[in-house]
Design a protein around this motif. Structure first.
Motif, PDB file in Angstrom:
ATOM      1  N   LYS A 116       0.829  -1.196   0.000  1.00 57.23           N
ATOM      2  CA  LYS A 116       0.000   0.000   0.000  1.00 57.23           C
ATOM      3  C   LYS A 116       0.868   1.253   0.000  1.00 57.23           C
ATOM      4  N   ARG A 117       0.576   2.187  -0.911  1.00 47.46           N
ATOM      5  CA  ARG A 117       1.375   3.398  -1.017  1.00 47.46           C
ATOM      6  C   ARG A 117       0.773   4.569  -0.255  1.00 47.46           C
ATOM      7  N   ALA A 118      -0.509   4.513   0.049  1.00 44.77           N
ATOM      8  CA  ALA A 118      -1.165   5.636   0.708  1.00 44.77           C
ATOM      9  C   ALA A 118      -0.805   5.680   2.187  1.00 44.77           C
ATOM     10  N   ILE A 119      -0.827   6.891   2.752  1.00 47.35           N
ATOM     11  CA  ILE A 119      -0.687   7.065   4.193  1.00 47.35           C
ATOM     12  C   ILE A 119      -1.954   7.713   4.719  1.00 47.35           C
ATOM     13  N   ARG A 120      -2.128   7.697   6.041  1.00 46.56           N
ATOM     14  CA  ARG A 120      -3.362   8.177   6.644  1.00 46.56           C
ATOM     15  C   ARG A 120      -3.410   9.705   6.684  1.00 46.56           C
ATOM     16  N   GLU A 121      -4.626  10.231   6.863  1.00 49.18           N
ATOM     17  CA  GLU A 121      -4.819  11.677   6.889  1.00 49.18           C
ATOM     18  C   GLU A 121      -4.037  12.315   8.032  1.00 49.18           C
ATOM     19  N   GLU A 122      -3.980  11.643   9.184  1.00 47.59           N
ATOM     20  CA  GLU A 122      -3.233  12.176  10.321  1.00 47.59           C
ATOM     21  C   GLU A 122      -1.743  12.290   9.995  1.00 47.59           C
ATOM     22  N   GLU A 123      -1.246  11.359   9.199  1.00 47.21           N
ATOM     23  CA  GLU A 123       0.168  11.391   8.822  1.00 47.21           C
ATOM     24  C   GLU A 123       0.447  12.525   7.838  1.00 47.21           C
ATOM     25  N   ILE A 124      -0.513  12.800   6.968  1.00 42.93           N
ATOM     26  CA  ILE A 124      -0.380  13.961   6.080  1.00 42.93           C
ATOM     27  C   ILE A 124      -0.322  15.240   6.907  1.00 42.93           C
ATOM     28  N   MET A 125      -1.191  15.334   7.913  1.00 40.48           N
ATOM     29  CA  MET A 125      -1.240  16.534   8.754  1.00 40.48           C
ATOM     30  C   MET A 125       0.059  16.744   9.521  1.00 40.48           C
ATOM     31  N   SER A 126       0.750  15.661   9.843  1.00 41.18           N
ATOM     32  CA  SER A 126       2.003  15.788  10.591  1.00 41.18           C
ATOM     33  C   SER A 126       3.090  16.485   9.780  1.00 41.18           C
ATOM     34  N   LEU A 127       2.892  16.603   8.475  1.00 47.56           N
ATOM     35  CA  LEU A 127       3.875  17.267   7.617  1.00 47.56           C
ATOM     36  C   LEU A 127       3.647  18.768   7.513  1.00 47.56           C
ATOM     37  N   LEU A 128       2.516  19.249   8.019  1.00 47.40           N
ATOM     38  CA  LEU A 128       2.225  20.676   7.921  1.00 47.40           C
ATOM     39  C   LEU A 128       3.305  21.492   8.618  1.00 47.40           C
ATOM     40  N   PRO A 129       3.701  22.624   8.026  1.00 44.19           N
ATOM     41  CA  PRO A 129       4.820  23.411   8.572  1.00 44.19           C
ATOM     42  C   PRO A 129       4.430  24.280   9.758  1.00 44.19           C
ATOM     43  N   THR A 130       3.729  23.703  10.752  1.00 43.86           N
ATOM     44  CA  THR A 130       3.443  24.455  11.972  1.00 43.86           C
ATOM     45  C   THR A 130       4.707  24.601  12.810  1.00 43.86           C
ATOM     46  N   SER A 131       5.547  23.579  12.758  1.00 46.93           N
ATOM     47  CA  SER A 131       6.874  23.662  13.367  1.00 46.93           C
ATOM     48  C   SER A 131       7.847  23.040  12.390  1.00 46.93           C
ATOM     49  N   HIS A 132       9.039  23.566  12.320  1.00 48.53           N
ATOM     50  CA  HIS A 132       9.991  23.077  11.335  1.00 48.53           C
ATOM     51  C   HIS A 132      10.588  21.747  11.765  1.00 48.53           C
ATOM     52  N   LEU A 133      11.218  21.089  10.826  1.00 50.52           N
ATOM     53  CA  LEU A 133      11.677  19.726  11.035  1.00 50.52           C
ATOM     54  C   LEU A 133      12.961  19.644  11.842  1.00 50.52           C
ATOM     55  N   TRP A 134      13.591  20.764  12.097  1.00 51.42           N
ATOM     56  CA  TRP A 134      14.937  20.729  12.660  1.00 51.42           C
ATOM     57  C   TRP A 134      14.948  21.352  14.058  1.00 51.42           C
ATOM     58  N   GLY A 135      14.330  20.619  14.992  1.00 54.07           N
ATOM     59  CA  GLY A 135      14.360  21.047  16.385  1.00 54.07           C
ATOM     60  C   GLY A 135      13.619  22.341  16.645  1.00 54.07           C
ATOM     61  N   GLY A 136      12.615  22.656  15.814  1.00 58.50           N
ATOM     62  CA  GLY A 136      11.822  23.860  16.009  1.00 58.50           C
ATOM     63  C   GLY A 136      12.486  25.111  15.495  1.00 58.50           C
TER      64      GLY A 136
ATOM     65  N   PRO B 251       6.042   5.845   7.768  1.00 64.32           N
ATOM     66  CA  PRO B 251       6.475   4.546   7.234  1.00 64.32           C
ATOM     67  C   PRO B 251       7.204   4.656   5.905  1.00 64.32           C
ATOM     68  N   HIS B 252       6.723   5.509   5.021  1.00 58.77           N
ATOM     69  CA  HIS B 252       7.352   5.658   3.711  1.00 58.77           C
ATOM     70  C   HIS B 252       6.797   6.897   3.022  1.00 58.77           C
ATOM     71  N   LEU B 253       7.619   7.524   2.207  1.00 56.33           N
ATOM     72  CA  LEU B 253       7.192   8.657   1.391  1.00 56.33           C
ATOM     73  C   LEU B 253       7.899   8.571   0.046  1.00 56.33           C
ATOM     74  N   THR B 254       7.129   8.635  -1.025  1.00 59.97           N
ATOM     75  CA  THR B 254       7.672   8.722  -2.375  1.00 59.97           C
ATOM     76  C   THR B 254       6.802   9.692  -3.160  1.00 59.97           C
ATOM     77  N   SER B 255       7.190   9.953  -4.390  1.00 62.19           N
ATOM     78  CA  SER B 255       6.411  10.871  -5.220  1.00 62.19           C
ATOM     79  C   SER B 255       5.012  10.337  -5.503  1.00 62.19           C
ATOM     80  N   TYR B 256       4.819   9.014  -5.387  1.00 57.40           N
ATOM     81  CA  TYR B 256       3.504   8.429  -5.647  1.00 57.40           C
ATOM     82  C   TYR B 256       2.582   8.504  -4.431  1.00 57.40           C
ATOM     83  N   VAL B 257       3.156   8.627  -3.241  1.00 54.91           N
ATOM     84  CA  VAL B 257       2.360   8.528  -2.022  1.00 54.91           C
ATOM     85  C   VAL B 257       1.331   9.651  -1.926  1.00 54.91           C
ATOM     86  N   ALA B 258       1.699  10.865  -2.325  1.00 57.59           N
ATOM     87  CA  ALA B 258       0.753  11.984  -2.250  1.00 57.59           C
ATOM     88  C   ALA B 258      -0.478  11.702  -3.103  1.00 57.59           C
ATOM     89  N   ARG B 259      -0.270  11.161  -4.283  1.00 51.84           N
ATOM     90  CA  ARG B 259      -1.374  10.877  -5.205  1.00 51.84           C
ATOM     91  C   ARG B 259      -2.261   9.744  -4.680  1.00 51.84           C
TER      92      ARG B 259
END
Length: 370
Positions: free
Chosen positions: A134-154, A299-307
Motif C-alpha cells: 500500500k502506497r497511501a498514508i493516513r490523513e493524520e500522517e499527512i497533517m504531521s507534515l504541515l509546517p506548523t513547526s519546522h523539522l529541525w528542532g523547532g 512509514p514511507h514517502l515517495t512521489s507516488y504517495v501523495a497521489r
C-alpha cells in the motif's frame, strides 16, 4: 545497447511528430526487431501518447540487453520470453515491472505484424498485475507534515534558504560576505532541500494528487484567476485545480522572477532537455522524501504517495468514485480503484455488515425469548 534514431518532438499544448517515408518494409522476412520497432513506433506516435511509446522503447531496450544483439522478429518465441523473464528475475526486477515489459513487447509485436498470433509466445510468462504494498498514508500522517513547526528542532529556516541566497548584511566586508555565504548555504542547503521536498509533497496532495512530473512542468502561464489549468503528461487529460491557501503559500515561497516554470525544479524550456533534467530531479526528490519520512517517523514517502493518499482519503471521506476519477485525470474508474482497492474492500465489509445487521438483531431477539 541499441540506440533508436526515432525521436518524438513535443511542444507545449500541441504534440507534433515528424513524418518521413519508411526506409524498410517489415513484412519481409529476416528483418531485425529494432528496425521494425522504429518504423512501428514512428507510425504509432501519431495516434498514441508519448508515454506509451516510451514504454515500448524501454521494454525493447531491456529485451536487447538480454539478447546482447539485435534479433529477427521471427526469433521471438516462447523459449526466448521464458529465458528473458528468468533474466529479469535474476536482476531483481519486480514482477509488475517484468509484466509491463512483456505487455509492451506483445503490443509492439502486434503493431509490427498485426496478422500474427502471439498468445502462445507470451503464454507462460507473467503479464498480470501483482498486488503491491500500500502506497497511501493516513490523513493524520499527512497533517504531521504541515509546517506548523519546522523539522529541525523547532528552528525556523530563513526565507532565503529556500533559494540558496544569503541574507544581505551591509556591515560585512566583501571577503567576509563570501565566506559567510558559503557557510550559510552549506549549513542550510540540506535542511532547505528536505523542506522543499515536503512543500512539493503537500502541494501535490492539495492539488488533488498532482503527479510530480506535472508539478515540475507547471508554467506560470497556467495559473489564471486563482486556478491552475494543465494537461497530464501521461494521458493528456485536462485538469483544473483551485489554488487553496496552503498551495498559494508554497507558490509564493518559491516564486522567482524571469522564470518559465512555477517552481524551481526545472531550468530548461526545451522539452527534450527538460525531460532529462526531470528524471534526475525526480530521483533526488524521492531521496529527499525518504529522508523526510525518517525525520517525521512516517512509514514511507515517495512521489507516488501523495497521489495515492489523496485518492484513498477522498474515498474514505465518502467522495464519489467518479469525482475522484475525474479529479485525478483517469479515463476510467477502474484505474482509480487501483489506488483505493484496500479501502474499497473495507467499505464492502461495512456495507455487508449494515445489510445483515437487522437479521442478526432478529436472531438475538429470538434467542433471548427462547
Amino acid at each position: 545497447m541499441i540506440k533508436f534514431s526515432f525521436q518524438v518532438s513535443f511542444s507545449w499544448g500541441n504534440r507534433w511528430f515528424p513524418r518521413r517515408k519508411p526506409s524498410v518494409s517489415c513484412k519481409e522476412n529476416n528483418k531485425k526487431i529494432a528496425e521494425c520497432a522504429e518504423l512501428a513506433m514512428e507510425e504509432l506516435s501519431r495516434r498514441r501518447a508519448k508515454s506509451t511509446i516510451d514504454n515500448y522503447q524501454t521494454a525493447l531496450r531491456s529485451l536487447l540487453a538480454y539478447t546482447r544483439k539485435d534479433i529477427r522478429v521471427e526469433d521471438i518465441n516462447t523459449a526466448l520470453m521464458e529465458g528473458y523473464q528468468r533474466w529479469l528475475q535474476m536482476r531483481g526486477v519486480s514482477r509488475n515491472t517484468s509484466s509491463c515489459y512483456m505487455r509492451s513487447l506483445r503490443a509492439l509485436l502486434h503493431h509490427i505484424n498485426p496478422k500474427a498470433d502471439y498468445k502462445e509466445t507470451f503464454r507462460s510468462v507473467f503479464t498480470g498485475n501483482e498486488k503491491t504494498e500500500k502506497r497511501a498514508i493516513r490523513e493524520e500522517e499527512i497533517m504531521s507534515l504541515l509546517p506548523t513547526s519546522h523539522l529541525w528542532g523547532g528552528e525556523s529556516l530563513p526565507q532565503h534558504a529556500y533559494t540558496n541566497k544569503p541574507t544581505p548584511n551591509p556591515s560585512q566586508k566583501e571577503g567576509d560576505k563570501k565566506d559567510s555565504k558559503r557557510g550559510e548555504i552549506g549549513e542550510n542547503s540540506k535542511k532547505a532541500a528536505v523542506e522543499r521536498a515536503r512543500d512539493y509533497f503537500l502541494f501535490s496532495y492539495c492539488a488533488m494528487g498532482m503527479p510530480f512530473i506535472d508539478l515540475a512542468f507547471l508554467r506560470k502561464a497556467q495559473v489564471k484567476n486563482g486556478y491552475i489549468e494543465y494537461r497530464r503528461h501521461k494521458t493528456g487529460q485536462r485538469i483544473k485545480v483551485k489554488i487553496e491557501p496552503l498551495m498559494q503559500q508554497i507558490i509564493n515561497r518559491y516564486a522567482r522572477e524571469n522564470s518559465y516554470y512555477l517552481f524551481p525544479i526545472l531550468s530548461c524550456s526545451d522539452e527534450r532537455l527538460a525531460m532529462r533534467e526531470y528524471e534526475r530531479k525526480r530521483s533526488k526528490y524521492n531521496r529527499l522524501l525518504g529522508q523526510l519520512a525518517k525525520k517525521t517517523m512516517l512509514p514511507h514517502l515517495t512521489s507516488y504517495v501523495a497521489r495515492h493518499s489523496w485518492a484513498s482519503i477522498a474515498y474514505s471521506n465518502n467522495v464519489a468514485l467518479p469525482i475522484i476519477s475525474k479529479a485525478m485525470g483517469h479515463s476510467s474508474t477502474q484505474t482509480t480503484l487501483v489506488y483505493i482497492s484496500e479501502i474499497n474492500d473495507h467499505k464492502i465489509e461495512e456495507a455487508n455488515k449494515r445489510m445483515i445487521s437487522p437479521l442478526l438483531d432478529r436472531q438475538r431477539q429470538n434467542e433471548a425469548t427462547a
